[in-house]
Scaffold this active site. Structure first.
Site, mmCIF file in Angstrom:
data_model
loop_
_atom_site.group_PDB
_atom_site.id
_atom_site.type_symbol
_atom_site.label_atom_id
_atom_site.label_comp_id
_atom_site.label_asym_id
_atom_site.label_seq_id
_atom_site.Cartn_x
_atom_site.Cartn_y
_atom_site.Cartn_z
ATOM 1 N N GLU A 83 111.394 11.203 -25.275
ATOM 2 C CA GLU A 83 110.600 9.898 -25.335
ATOM 3 C C GLU A 83 110.875 8.854 -25.186
ATOM 4 O O GLU A 83 112.026 8.621 -26.333
ATOM 5 C CB GLU A 83 109.469 10.080 -25.758
ATOM 6 C CG GLU A 83 108.407 8.894 -26.174
ATOM 7 C CD GLU A 83 107.708 8.809 -24.791
ATOM 8 O OE1 GLU A 83 108.033 7.646 -24.698
ATOM 9 O OE2 GLU A 83 107.207 9.337 -24.897
ATOM 10 N N LEU A 89 106.547 8.095 -29.951
ATOM 11 C CA LEU A 89 105.376 9.115 -29.550
ATOM 12 C C LEU A 89 103.940 9.334 -29.683
ATOM 13 O O LEU A 89 103.353 8.180 -30.025
ATOM 14 C CB LEU A 89 105.434 10.650 -30.903
ATOM 15 C CG LEU A 89 107.711 10.718 -31.159
ATOM 16 C CD1 LEU A 89 107.482 10.983 -32.186
ATOM 17 C CD2 LEU A 89 107.727 11.267 -30.128
ATOM 18 N N GLY A 90 102.880 9.707 -28.801
ATOM 19 C CA GLY A 90 102.263 9.700 -28.330
ATOM 20 C C GLY A 90 101.778 9.014 -27.032
ATOM 21 O O GLY A 90 100.492 8.940 -26.719
ATOM 22 N N GLY A 148 84.938 -2.598 -12.132
ATOM 23 C CA GLY A 148 84.263 -2.890 -13.290
ATOM 24 C C GLY A 148 83.865 -0.759 -13.758
ATOM 25 O O GLY A 148 82.843 -0.759 -13.717
ATOM 26 N N ILE A 185 87.720 1.024 -17.530
ATOM 27 C CA ILE A 185 88.487 0.957 -18.591
ATOM 28 C C ILE A 185 88.154 -0.906 -18.506
ATOM 29 O O ILE A 185 88.250 -1.476 -20.043
ATOM 30 C CB ILE A 185 90.580 0.598 -18.101
ATOM 31 C CG1 ILE A 185 90.772 2.261 -18.148
ATOM 32 C CG2 ILE A 185 91.115 -0.122 -18.713
ATOM 33 C CD1 ILE A 185 91.540 2.341 -17.646
ATOM 34 N N GLU A 202 83.845 -6.845 -9.483
ATOM 35 C CA GLU A 202 83.774 -5.349 -9.166
ATOM 36 C C GLU A 202 83.130 -4.860 -7.774
ATOM 37 O O GLU A 202 82.503 -5.947 -7.172
ATOM 38 C CB GLU A 202 82.417 -4.855 -10.312
ATOM 39 C CG GLU A 202 82.747 -2.973 -9.101
ATOM 40 C CD GLU A 202 84.232 -2.325 -8.931
ATOM 41 O OE1 GLU A 202 84.488 -1.833 -7.972
ATOM 42 O OE2 GLU A 202 84.919 -2.059 -10.639
ATOM 43 N N ALA A 250 92.986 12.714 -20.786
ATOM 44 C CA ALA A 250 94.215 13.023 -22.267
ATOM 45 C C ALA A 250 93.755 14.367 -22.667
ATOM 46 O O ALA A 250 94.487 14.662 -22.857
ATOM 47 C CB ALA A 250 94.081 12.204 -23.380
ATOM 48 N N HIS A 300 67.011 19.276 -36.707
ATOM 49 C CA HIS A 300 66.439 18.126 -36.220
ATOM 50 C C HIS A 300 66.261 17.221 -37.368
ATOM 51 O O HIS A 300 66.430 17.813 -38.504
ATOM 52 C CB HIS A 300 64.945 18.804 -36.626
ATOM 53 C CG HIS A 300 63.344 17.421 -36.361
ATOM 54 N ND1 HIS A 300 63.326 16.747 -35.558
ATOM 55 C CD2 HIS A 300 62.203 17.115 -37.315
ATOM 56 C CE1 HIS A 300 62.727 15.338 -35.694
ATOM 57 N NE2 HIS A 300 62.042 15.980 -37.002
#
Length: 465
Positions: A35, A39-40, A184, A187, A206, A320, A444
């Site tokens: 990497e 990390l991640g 639009g 993200i 947009e 992801a 409920h």
């Protein structure tokens, strides 16, 4: 030059890569992961996690502001709130740091060797990694490419200073007084809504006729309504053309061909993401491509034997959780298990206000492959839990085949509906019928009862509407 050998090499420690490496380690496979950043990957460091932290902080701030303005039904009043945005960022960074450490610990626990640096292919079995201490060669029997994606940059709105990407937006020192958002989609709207709640004057530009165009209009209508309530201006059918000469405004052409100047301290460009396929020496292994993406089969195998690819670099949906599922599957295939990609659905969630969830097929998609369908919709205006939270906008909708009542899709829009996505996905993966959902006792009072009620509605005997 240092040299190590392993059975499995994973390039990229984002959600797909680190899950693949951890699972491989659990299965006893000698594994290394490379990497270049933290990390991640994007999701943990500059995407999913930090953006949700900012979104939550914005919700809390806006909620207190409403109390101060006495615009709430609860009888609660409070003083006007103030915001220390640097402290907000410190809190966000603390969460990211904890998760970074968690991933590192999990990799160590699985006995995965982590190599920090940039990897470049020498051939299909060998990569050279540029580390702080020099070049390290890694030879592996099997390689997994999990290099992810990056924000798309527009040629007339280059990132830098006024023009920012989603990554930059999550690291701003202060809340911009005026924010223009180009794009639009999910993200742009997630971040645009968050900054509007934190005090920015937000304008969304947009090019398509409506916001969140990847979702059907019925599903996004409550979001459009909320934009107006927050004072966000949404210019649809409009095209961004660049910055003004002074760099303090976004130039826009509206749907009628008229030009506008949108004053902006920052211009956030969110027009999509591109796969990161350059700089890794992929030309040395000559993989078959699917447009800009790496072509894979139902086991995530590329055109070269012993080379797999997972996550955003392999195409849509760039999510992801898709990458994670692919990573786990590939690790098990390398271990000799019989696995293939046979998922019926991948949940898509937009963390706007209200949230939007889509799992499986929409009504229009279902109609294109099935002669007849049943659709049941239950509004949160008839849900007791939604009422007690004063968040009644939205609904849950179930789509099923008319002949055998198998559930094809579930969509929802409303406060907190992202947490229902697992139940929706499970129903579709298990091949549930409307009767299965309707016959399951739902606690409920919860918003989840709307799932049962929507199924009952599709069956023709709704109880509470």
């Amino acid at each position: 030059m240092k040299e190590i050998s392993c059975k499995l090499l994973v390039i990229g420690a984002g959600p797909g890569g680190y899950v693949c490496a951890i699972r491989a380690g659990q299965l006893g496979i000698d594994t290394a992961i490379v990497e270049a950043g933290k990390l991640g990957g994007t999701c943990l460091n500059v995407g999913c996690i930090p953006s949700k932290a900012i979104i939550h902080a914005a919700e809390e701030y806006e909620s207190v502001a409403r109390f101060a303005a006495a615009k709430n039904p609860f009888g609660i009043t409070a003083g006007a709130p103030s915001l220390d945005f640097r402290q907000t960022l410190e809190w966000k960074d603390g969460i990211v740091s904890r998760l970074n450490s968690g991933v590192a610990g999990l990799l160590k626990k699985a006995k995965v060797k982590t190599v920090p640096g940039w990897a470049t292919f020498r051939d299909g079995k060998t990569v050279a990694v540029e580390t702080e201490t020099g070049t390290q060669l890694i030879r592996a029997e099997t390689v997994v490419i999990a290099t992810g994606s990056a924000p798309v940059e527009l040629p007339f709105l280059k990132f830098g200073d006024t023009v920012i990407s989603s990554t930059d937006a999550l690291a701003l020192d202060e809340v911009p007084a005026r924010l223009a958002v180009v794009g639009g989609g999910y993200i742009g709207l997630e971040l645009g809504i968050a900054f509007a709640k934190l005090g920015s004057k937000v304008t969304v530009v947009e090019a398509l006729p409506r916001i969140l165009a990847s979702y059907d209009a019925e599903l996004t209508r409550p979001v459009a309504k909320r934009l107006g309530e927050l004072g966000i201006v949404a210019m649809t059918g409009a095209k961004a053309k660049g910055l003004s000469a002074k760099g303090d405004a976004l130039l826009v052409e509206d749907s009628a061909g008229n030009d506008h100047k949108i004053p902006a301290d920052k211009v956030l460009v969110t027009v999509g993401r591109r796969p990161v396929t350059e700089g890794w020496g992929l030309e040395e292994i000559d993989l078959t491509m699917a447009g800009p993406f790496i072509h894979i089969d139902d086991q995530c195998r590329t055109s070269m034997r012993g080379v797999y690819a997972i996550g955003d670099v392999t195409g849509e949906p760039m999510l992801a959780h898709r990458a994670m599922a692919q990573g786990e599957m590939v690790a098990e295939i390398v271990a000799g298990h019989k696995r293939a990609w046979d998922k019926r659905c991948i949940p898509a969630i937009c963390f706007t206000d209200p949230e939007v969830v889509s799992v499986g097929q929409s009504p229009d998609e279902a109609k294109s492959t099935n002669p007849e369908i049943k659709v049941g919709l239950f509004p949160f205006q008839a849900n007791g839990r939604a009422m007690t939270k004063a968040d009644e906008d939205g609904f849950i909708r179930v789509v099923a085949r008319a002949d055998n009542h198998v559930v094809l899709g579930v969509q929802a829009v409303g406060k907190g509906v992202s947490e229902l996505s697992t139940a929706f996905g499970l129903a579709i993966e298990m091949g549930a019928r409307l009767e299965d959902v309707a016959g399951t006792i739902h606690a409920h009072p919860t918003q989840g009862e709307g799932f049962q009620e929507a199924a009952l509605k599709a069956l023709g005997h709704a109880l509470h509407i």
